[in-house]
Write a protein that holds these residues in place. Structure first.
Motif, mmCIF file in Angstrom:
data_model
loop_
_atom_site.group_PDB
_atom_site.id
_atom_site.type_symbol
_atom_site.label_atom_id
_atom_site.label_comp_id
_atom_site.label_asym_id
_atom_site.label_seq_id
_atom_site.Cartn_x
_atom_site.Cartn_y
_atom_site.Cartn_z
ATOM 1 N N PHE A 140 13.768 -15.810 -28.864
ATOM 2 C CA PHE A 140 12.600 -15.036 -28.495
ATOM 3 C C PHE A 140 11.598 -16.114 -28.132
ATOM 4 C CE2 PHE A 140 13.379 -11.334 -31.697
ATOM 5 C CZ PHE A 140 13.737 -10.365 -30.344
ATOM 6 N N ARG A 141 11.205 -17.101 -28.842
ATOM 7 C CA ARG A 141 10.316 -18.130 -28.396
ATOM 8 C C ARG A 141 10.478 -19.055 -27.179
ATOM 9 N NH1 ARG A 141 9.904 -18.157 -33.848
ATOM 10 N NH2 ARG A 141 10.977 -20.149 -34.043
ATOM 11 N N GLU A 142 11.636 -19.667 -27.231
ATOM 12 C CA GLU A 142 11.725 -20.623 -26.506
ATOM 13 C C GLU A 142 12.510 -20.128 -25.055
ATOM 14 O OE1 GLU A 142 11.094 -23.945 -26.877
ATOM 15 O OE2 GLU A 142 10.247 -23.628 -28.872
ATOM 16 N N VAL A 143 13.617 -19.300 -25.018
ATOM 17 C CA VAL A 143 14.299 -18.769 -24.030
ATOM 18 C C VAL A 143 13.647 -17.363 -23.618
ATOM 19 C CG1 VAL A 143 16.542 -17.872 -23.150
ATOM 20 C CG2 VAL A 143 16.543 -19.590 -25.047
ATOM 21 N N GLY A 144 13.056 -16.589 -24.229
ATOM 22 C CA GLY A 144 12.233 -15.489 -23.603
ATOM 23 C C GLY A 144 12.957 -14.089 -23.378
ATOM 24 N N PHE A 145 13.948 -13.839 -24.363
ATOM 25 C CA PHE A 145 14.596 -12.734 -24.408
ATOM 26 C C PHE A 145 13.813 -11.840 -25.130
ATOM 27 C CE2 PHE A 145 18.726 -15.348 -24.303
ATOM 28 C CZ PHE A 145 19.171 -15.017 -23.164
ATOM 29 N N ASN A 146 13.977 -10.533 -24.674
ATOM 30 C CA ASN A 146 13.417 -9.222 -25.365
ATOM 31 C C ASN A 146 14.189 -8.752 -26.498
ATOM 32 O OD1 ASN A 146 11.214 -7.292 -25.334
ATOM 33 N ND2 ASN A 146 12.761 -5.803 -24.715
ATOM 34 N N ARG A 147 15.494 -8.582 -26.295
ATOM 35 C CA ARG A 147 16.241 -7.828 -27.166
ATOM 36 C C ARG A 147 17.533 -8.734 -27.638
ATOM 37 N NH1 ARG A 147 18.786 -2.774 -28.707
ATOM 38 N NH2 ARG A 147 20.766 -3.157 -28.686
ATOM 39 N N ILE A 148 17.701 -8.974 -28.926
ATOM 40 C CA ILE A 148 18.851 -9.580 -29.455
ATOM 41 C C ILE A 148 19.682 -8.724 -30.452
ATOM 42 C CG2 ILE A 148 19.541 -11.623 -30.585
ATOM 43 C CD1 ILE A 148 16.878 -12.581 -29.841
ATOM 44 N N GLN A 149 20.970 -8.699 -30.078
ATOM 45 C CA GLN A 149 21.822 -7.849 -30.651
ATOM 46 C C GLN A 149 23.144 -8.563 -31.187
ATOM 47 O OE1 GLN A 149 22.592 -4.878 -27.398
ATOM 48 N NE2 GLN A 149 24.927 -5.762 -27.667
#
Length: 192
Positions: free
Chosen positions: A127-136
């Motif tokens: 979330f913080r470093e790479v910037g994905f919005n959704r992680i599953q």
């Protein structure tokens, strides 16, 4: 937000060091989890059978570390002084800003919160470093312990995917899907 790939970057937590695999991890990986039929029971791959198989796999990972879009961490347990599992990205869509995480840990380290600690830290990194919005993440329906790890890491159950994957014997298996989205974190902060 743009996706900003950083590759497998070291993550230090209270009990763990998530780091890149080294050739010297092969024996610990082979004996702790990769050759254990209980650990691999619900996974897509069979036990390694020989140390050579583990060495080849680690070698391929080491060669991939030059790619900023490759994420595969060795879970190094500080008090044990060795790697006890692995966690990494198994699927992603930069366009849709989402990714999927997969993980595995030796059975003598089950039920100690180690994988939850690793998963939480990787979620935070993505979330913080790479910037994905959704992680599953998903697990075989007969492996609820994996789902508990997902829940403890803040992921929410989304449902059962029927006959979603073929297992190592070619049988179709149902999988349970969990996710966390960026808005969940913001929501949790405001309601803490």
């Amino acid at each position: 937000m743009m996706i900003n790939h950083k590759g497998t970057t070291e993550i230090d937590t209270e009990r763990l060091l998530l780091r890149r695999f080294k050739a010297s991890d092969a024996e610990a990986m082979f004996t702790t989890w990769a050759n254990d039929p209980e650990v691999t029971r619900y996974l897509s791959w069979r036990p390694h059978g020989t140390l050579e198989v583990t060495k080849e796999i680690i070698s391929s990972w080491i060669n991939s570390y030059g790619n900023q879009e490759f994420y595969n961490w060795a879970i190094f347990l500080k008090e044990a002084g060795k790697v006890v599992g692995s966690i990494g990205l198994v699927d992603r869509s930069d366009e849709d800003e989402r990714c999927e995480i997969g993980y595995c840990i030796g059975k003598e380290y089950w039920n100690q919160g180690i994988m939850t600690e690793a998963l939480k830290s990787v979620i935070g990194f993505f979330f913080r470093e790479v910037g994905f919005n959704r992680i599953q993440a998903k697990h075989h329906k007969d492996n609820p312990a994996s789902g508990r790890v997902m829940q403890k890491a803040g992921m929410k159950y989304e449902g059962r995917l029927r006959q979603y994957l073929k297992d190592k014997d070619g049988e179709f298996v149902d999988c349970d899907l969990y996710s966390i989205v960026r808005a969940d974190l913001l929501h949790d902060v405001h309601h803490a």
